[in-house]
Design a protein around this motif. Structure first.
Motif, PDB file in Angstrom:
ATOM      1  N   ASP A   1       0.861  -1.176   0.000  1.00 14.66           N
ATOM      2  CA  ASP A   1       0.000   0.000   0.000  1.00 14.66           C
ATOM      3  C   ASP A   1       0.904   1.234   0.000  1.00 14.66           C
ATOM      4  OD1 ASP A   1       0.813   0.402   2.654  1.00 14.66           O
ATOM      5  OD2 ASP A   1      -1.046  -0.357   3.508  1.00 14.66           O
ATOM      6  N   ASP A   2       0.340   2.395   0.307  1.00 19.51           N
ATOM      7  CA  ASP A   2       1.126   3.639   0.254  1.00 19.51           C
ATOM      8  C   ASP A   2       2.218   3.703   1.320  1.00 19.51           C
ATOM      9  OD1 ASP A   2      -0.416   4.481  -1.829  1.00 19.51           O
ATOM     10  OD2 ASP A   2      -1.776   5.671  -0.588  1.00 19.51           O
ATOM     11  N   GLU A   3       2.070   2.945   2.402  1.00 18.75           N
ATOM     12  CA  GLU A   3       3.004   3.038   3.519  1.00 18.75           C
ATOM     13  C   GLU A   3       4.028   1.915   3.573  1.00 18.75           C
ATOM     14  OE1 GLU A   3       0.534   3.188   6.929  1.00 18.75           O
ATOM     15  OE2 GLU A   3      -0.394   5.078   6.353  1.00 18.75           O
ATOM     16  N   ILE A   4       3.625   0.671   3.276  1.00 19.40           N
ATOM     17  CA  ILE A   4       4.523  -0.473   3.428  1.00 19.40           C
ATOM     18  C   ILE A   4       4.439  -1.418   2.232  1.00 19.40           C
ATOM     19  CG2 ILE A   4       4.450  -0.434   5.945  1.00 19.40           C
ATOM     20  CD1 ILE A   4       2.562  -2.848   5.817  1.00 19.40           C
ATOM     21  N   THR A   5       5.480  -2.216   2.091  1.00 17.68           N
ATOM     22  CA  THR A   5       5.519  -3.325   1.134  1.00 17.68           C
ATOM     23  C   THR A   5       6.010  -4.542   1.892  1.00 17.68           C
ATOM     24  OG1 THR A   5       6.049  -1.831  -0.688  1.00 17.68           O
ATOM     25  CG2 THR A   5       6.507  -4.166  -1.026  1.00 17.68           C
ATOM     26  N   VAL A   6       5.231  -5.638   1.836  1.00 15.44           N
ATOM     27  CA  VAL A   6       5.584  -6.874   2.526  1.00 15.44           C
ATOM     28  C   VAL A   6       6.034  -7.885   1.478  1.00 15.44           C
ATOM     29  CG1 VAL A   6       4.774  -8.709   4.038  1.00 15.44           C
ATOM     30  CG2 VAL A   6       3.895  -6.384   4.327  1.00 15.44           C
TER      31      VAL A   6
ATOM     32  N   ASN B   1       7.871   2.912   3.375  1.00 11.54           N
ATOM     33  CA  ASN B   1       8.165   4.006   2.446  1.00 11.54           C
ATOM     34  C   ASN B   1       8.635   5.254   3.184  1.00 11.54           C
ATOM     35  OD1 ASN B   1       7.461   2.368   0.322  1.00 11.54           O
ATOM     36  ND2 ASN B   1       5.353   3.048   0.302  1.00 11.54           N
ATOM     37  N   LYS B   2       8.120   5.460   4.387  1.00 11.67           N
ATOM     38  CA  LYS B   2       8.546   6.576   5.235  1.00 11.67           C
ATOM     39  C   LYS B   2       9.009   6.004   6.557  1.00 11.67           C
ATOM     40  CE  LYS B   2       5.136   9.708   3.304  1.00 11.67           C
ATOM     41  NZ  LYS B   2       3.946  10.500   3.580  1.00 11.67           N
TER      42      LYS B   2
END
Length: 178
Positions: free
Chosen positions: A43-48, A147-148
């Protein structure tokens, strides 16, 4: 017959020469793992990412000097004593990626279901679902990329369920700062 022998010798010799070239493509450290594996959630915040049960990747994560290892047996790295096997968590990519690997104390195939709990210093909380299938006595690995990153603490929790109906929980203390 001579042509068949020469042709098969040439093919085998070329494979021997090609193997070292392909061997150098294997990851050597945590930085090489950043784009490997299958993306199972994004999603916009994480990648698993799921690395599966590749022993080379598991060893890279375990051998990193910043790894926190929680296992039943005493060793060199920081540990938490308890049943269940081994769980390793480490932060890489300047704290933006959390790498994890588990190896339950079972010789049976298993299914691991868990979470990487991200607790940011700002107070924001996020749980990333992780898991997969492990083969006979193998390790299972993956990564959570943020991502951040404003800093925080990541903890690995979860349970492995083996085919002999046993449960193996991740030991408390399998966590690291990022």
């Amino acid at each position: 017959m001579k042509k068949l022998f020469v042709m098969s010798f040439t093919v085998l010799f070329s494979l021997i020469l090609a193997v070292p070239a392909f061997a150098s493509a294997e990851p050597q450290n945590l930085d090489d793992l950043s784009n490997l594996g299958e993306i199972i959630y994004q999603d916009d915040e994480i990648t698993v990412r799921d690395f599966g049960n590749d022993p080379v990747i598991s060893n890279i994560i375990t051998e990193d000097p910043n790894s926190v290892i929680a296992e039943e047996n005493a060793g060199i790295k920081p540990q938490v004593v308890g049943p269940g096997g081994r769980a390793v968590v480490t932060a890489g990519d300047y704290g933006r990626t959390i790498y994890w690997t588990v190896r339950p104390n079972t010789l049976w195939p298993y299914h691991f279901e868990g979470k990487v709990k991200l607790r940011y210093y700002s107070g924001f909380k996020r749980d990333a679902p992780v898991g997969g299938m492990g083969a006979l006595g193998s390790s299972l690995s993956g990564a959570v990329h943020m991502n951040k990153n404003n800093g925080g603490y990541a903890t690995l929790t979860g349970t492995a369920y083996s085919l002999d109906f046993s449960k193996y929980k991740v030991l408390p203390g399998a966590g690291t700062s990022f």
